[in-house]
Design an enzyme around this catalytic site. Structure first.
Site, PDB file in Angstrom:
ATOM      1  N   HIS A 178      -2.865  -0.840  -3.398  1.00  0.00           N
ATOM      2  CA  HIS A 178      -4.021   0.033  -3.238  1.00  0.00           C
ATOM      3  C   HIS A 178      -3.876   1.203  -4.212  1.00  0.00           C
ATOM      4  O   HIS A 178      -2.995   2.058  -4.050  1.00  0.00           O
ATOM      5  CB  HIS A 178      -4.111   0.554  -1.801  1.00  0.00           C
ATOM      6  CG  HIS A 178      -4.461  -0.521  -0.816  1.00  0.00           C
ATOM      7  ND1 HIS A 178      -4.569  -0.290   0.525  1.00  0.00           N
ATOM      8  CD2 HIS A 178      -4.729  -1.840  -0.985  1.00  0.00           C
ATOM      9  CE1 HIS A 178      -4.886  -1.411   1.149  1.00  0.00           C
ATOM     10  NE2 HIS A 178      -4.981  -2.366   0.243  1.00  0.00           N
ATOM     11  N   ASP A 233      -4.612  -4.988   5.506  1.00  0.00           N
ATOM     12  CA  ASP A 233      -4.942  -5.743   4.303  1.00  0.00           C
ATOM     13  C   ASP A 233      -3.796  -6.715   3.979  1.00  0.00           C
ATOM     14  O   ASP A 233      -2.625  -6.341   3.996  1.00  0.00           O
ATOM     15  CB  ASP A 233      -5.168  -4.783   3.133  1.00  0.00           C
ATOM     16  CG  ASP A 233      -5.766  -5.489   1.925  1.00  0.00           C
ATOM     17  OD1 ASP A 233      -6.227  -6.633   2.076  1.00  0.00           O
ATOM     18  OD2 ASP A 233      -5.756  -4.886   0.838  1.00  0.00           O
ATOM     19  N   SER A 260       0.866  -1.178   0.000  1.00  0.00           N
ATOM     20  CA  SER A 260       0.000   0.000   0.000  1.00  0.00           C
ATOM     21  C   SER A 260       0.907   1.234   0.000  1.00  0.00           C
ATOM     22  O   SER A 260       1.723   1.395  -0.910  1.00  0.00           O
ATOM     23  CB  SER A 260      -0.924  -0.026   1.215  1.00  0.00           C
ATOM     24  OG  SER A 260      -1.758   1.126   1.225  1.00  0.00           O
TER      25      SER A 260
END
Length: 754
Positions: free
Chosen positions: A54, A146, A27
């Protein structure tokens, strides 16, 4: 070392891709981590790399073009249906989720879970399902959590997992979440992860081989596998022959891949020198998979169908008892407690609740007792339940409230060998049977049937059934895996402690495993029945006792030597033995326990059933048990006739005198033997008593010394107390002076103001 077919046949037979696929998630700060990782990967590793980051939903991504400048491998932005090829890099497209199906990338509409977009979890979970043990997951720099669930899934399927270390990560939250979850095999910098992946790419367990290997190599390989099982069993005191061999083999292969070892014999040598690796492998094999409210439909069926029936059949003081075998870290047990407590409160009922969570993994039991879980573990818990039944700690973990923890008892327990719980209303045994051999599954079913009350309910996982145990359980007719106990004459499950470690102590694991698989054949049953009859007719009466003198096994007819004593029932050997045999048994067992060698006592006379008898007692230690001490006691006796034997009458005084003299000599010889045995016993008792007296004398001296030290310490404390009292008095005087000065200052201030 030459590779063997066992290392790769799983991949060939499963229909998976012939090359590993690496899922890489990142991310914030991910571009730098991606760049460092790809820059240190060779152009030809034989693996494919799928990058999931992301991305902003409303902007075009230039990630693929940026990474193409770093690596010689082709870099492609994923499209729906794109075939994954080895030595290629694939990048997720913006505003999408992505999964892997039969070697192809599938683009999905962007979704959110609990208000969060989790594309890394989505892809890694699909990667684990598609590739099983050939899946590799990597978590790099990023915020939030995540990817943790995805790595957990890969770990459960036997794949390999990596995470970036704190020193090299721009944002450490994502890697830290995965590491804290215990699902990361190796932690390092992107450069270190690249080097590790390069080494993995050449491992035979992750690559198909053209040479099938020789039969000698296969035999050595299988022997190494069995010896690894033996090392594990000795370390954990568990019997792993009850597990499906393929499941354990997959877990061992996973550790071999991470340790860069290409054969079972090589890995066996490593295990023999590294206790830490044995502990790690044991945690791999003892699969711990659970979560809060993981089967909502099953819990709803329990609340709507089972709990009302239980409450209706219970008196106000009768507890509702639930057993969760294989509870892992306790989430399922706590979920059942919450559901049952809510059900009772809705109906204003106050029935006692007893929930038992058991597992063979002591590490998991410790976590369950603490009831402390990271934030990611409670994602399935509703906000209302989270607020009511959990407490948020300062380290952002959630702990189950004491009101729920007090309803649950967690303990280490082996379902196959330890005595089961009893009088249970509901047993939730989900996703445990799938790891066991069919024969062992049948044994577990008998144990669970025995543990349940009449019309008790058994709960199984979605992939589990009662199999051939239709005489024990009946389905409730619903979609959920709920089964009702049948009233049957099925025998009580055997939990003989002497059979508990039989397979662990076999000299050759291969032979034991082969015998275990074929034990149901009729030939074996016939042989067992024949052995039983022969033992009953010709073997001496015998008993097996444990270290507490409790009888655990009886062979043959022992009523001549043992009888139940009046009063409270007991299986203690010395309480059941005939009066004249108790002292001899006690001394013989003591000698065996002290020396470790068999002891035999002959010609012991006693009275049984109003007849005088003579018996030979032999006590043997059962050395097959390393942690528990058992003794085998053999009784072999002959009756002594109440009347004199029929012999020809003496014809003269000389013959009569000779007969009387012979009888007297035999009596004297018997008494001399008995006297010598008594003297020997007395010498042994005196020696032990002298040793005990010396120990007591030493202990007394130590106690006197300690008493003097305590006395001296007490005097010091008294002195300190007096000094403290004096200090308190001084402080009190100073305090009074300060108060007086404050009063004077106040008066002076008032005077000055006036």
């Amino acid at each position: 070392m030459a590779s063997t077919p066992e290392l790769t046949k799983n991949t060939k037979e499963s229909g998976l891709s012939t090359f590993p696929i690496v899922g890489i998630g990142a991310s914030a700060g991910g571009l730098k981590a991606f760049t460092a990782l790809l820059a240190h990967l060779p152009a030809a590793t034989g693996m494919a790399y799928v990058l999931v980051q992301h991305l902003e939903a409303t902007h075009e991504s230039i990630l693929a073009s940026l990474l193409a400048r770093i690596t010689p491998m082709p870099v492609n932005e994923a499209t729906d249906g794109m075939l994954v090829e080895a030595d290629h890099v694939y990048v997720i497209a913006p505003n999408t989720d992505m999964s892997l199906t039969q070697g192809q990338l599938t683009l999905l509409p962007r979704t959110q879970e609990a208000g969060r977009h989790l594309p890394i979890d989505t892809f890694l979970c699909s990667l684990a399902d598609a590739q099983q043990q050939d899946a590799i997951g990597v978590i790099l720099s990023g915020t939030a959590s995540d990817g943790t669930r995805g790595l957990q899934t890969i770990k459960e399927r036997g794949g390999s997992t990596f995470a970036q270390n704190e020193a090299s990560a721009a944002y450490y939250e994502m890697p830290q979440s995965a590491i804290a979850a215990g699902c990361v095999d190796w932690v390092g910098s992107p450069e270190g992860i690249a080097a590790k992946l390069s080494k993995l790419s050449s491992h035979p367990a992750l690559r198909p081989v053209s040479n099938a290997g020789t039969s000698t190599e296969s035999a050595d390989h299988e022997q190494g596998f069995q010896q690894i099982l033996y090392v594990l069993s000795q370390h954990a005191n568990l019997d792993f022959t009850a597990y499906k061999p393929m499941t354990i083999r997959r877990r061992i292969l996973h550790r071999m891949v991470l340790q860069q070892m290409k054969s079972f014999p090589e890995y066996l040598l490593f295990l023999q020198t590294s206790r830490a690796e044995v502990d790690t492998l044991l945690q791999e094999v003892l699969i711990s998979v659970t979560s809060f409210f993981r089967t909502p439909a099953t819990l709803q069926a329990l609340v709507q169908e089972v709990f009302p029936r239980l409450v209706k059949a219970k008196a106000s003081h009768d507890p509702i008892r639930i057993w969760v075998p294989g509870c892992s870290s306790g989430e399922e047990a706590y979920s059942l407690a919450i559901c049952l407590l809510e059900f009772l409160e809705e109906r204003s009922l106050t029935l006692p609740i007893q929930i038992f969570g058991t597992d063979i993994n002591p590490t998991a039991i410790e976590k369950a007792r603490a009831g402390r879980y990271p934030a990611r573990a409670v994602r399935a818990v509703s906000a209302a339940r989270l607020q009511r039944f959990f407490t948020l700690n300062v380290d952002d973990t959630y702990q189950v409230n004491a009101s729920i923890r007090n309803l649950c008892v967690f303990t280490q327990h082996n379902l196959l060998s330890d005595p089961p719980f009893s009088h249970i209303d509901v047993i939730s045994c989900q996703n445990l049977l799938i790891y066991l051999e069919p024969r062992t599954q049948q044994k577990v079913m008998r144990i669970l049937h025995y543990a349940l009350l009449h019309e008790g309910v058994l709960v199984l996982g979605h992939s589990e059934t009662i199999g051939t145990s239709t005489d024990l359980f009946a389905p409730t007719g619903k979609k959920q895996k709920l089964y009702l106990k049948k009233t049957t004459a099925a025998r009580t499950p055997s939990l003989n402690p002497l059979n508990r470690k039989k397979s662990l102590l076999s000299s050759t694991w291969g032979e034991e495993h082969s015998t275990y698989q074929a034990e149901e054949s009729r030939n074996v049953d016939l042989q067992q029945e024949t052995d039983r009859l022969l033992l009953e007719r010709y073997a001496p009466a015998s008993v097996v006792i444990d270290s507490d003198m409790e009888i655990v096994y009886v062979q043959g007819h022992t009523s001549l030597y043992l009888e139940s004593a009046p009063g409270k029932a007991s299986l203690n050997l010395l309480k059941m033995a005939r009066e004249n045999l108790r002292l001899e048994l006690r001394t013989a067992i003591h000698k065996v326990r002290k020396s470790g060698r068999a002891v035999k006592k002959e010609g012991l006379q006693f009275t049984s059933h109003d007849r005088s008898r003579e018996v030979t007692i032999e006590v043997l230690p059962l050395k097959a048990f390393s942690t528990e001490h058992y003794f085998l006691i053999l009784f072999e006796g002959t009756p002594i006739s109440d009347s004199a034997p029929v012999v020809p009458a003496p014809t003269n005084e000389r013959q009569a005198h000779s007969a009387r003299r012979g009888s007297k000599d035999r009596r004297i010889a018997h008494l001399e033997r008995e006297l010598e045995a008594t003297r020997e016993d007395m010498r042994s008792i005196i020696e032990e008593l002298e040793a005990t007296n010396e120990e007591l004398q030493s202990t007394t001296e130590e106690l006197l010394s300690s008493n003097e030290e305590y006395q001296s310490l007490n005097e010091e404390l008294e002195t300190s107390k007096e000094e403290t009292q004096a200090s308190n008095e001084e402080l009190l005087g100073m305090n009074q002076q300060l108060q007086q000065r404050n009063t004077e200052l106040q008066e002076a201030r008032e005077y000055a103001e006036a």
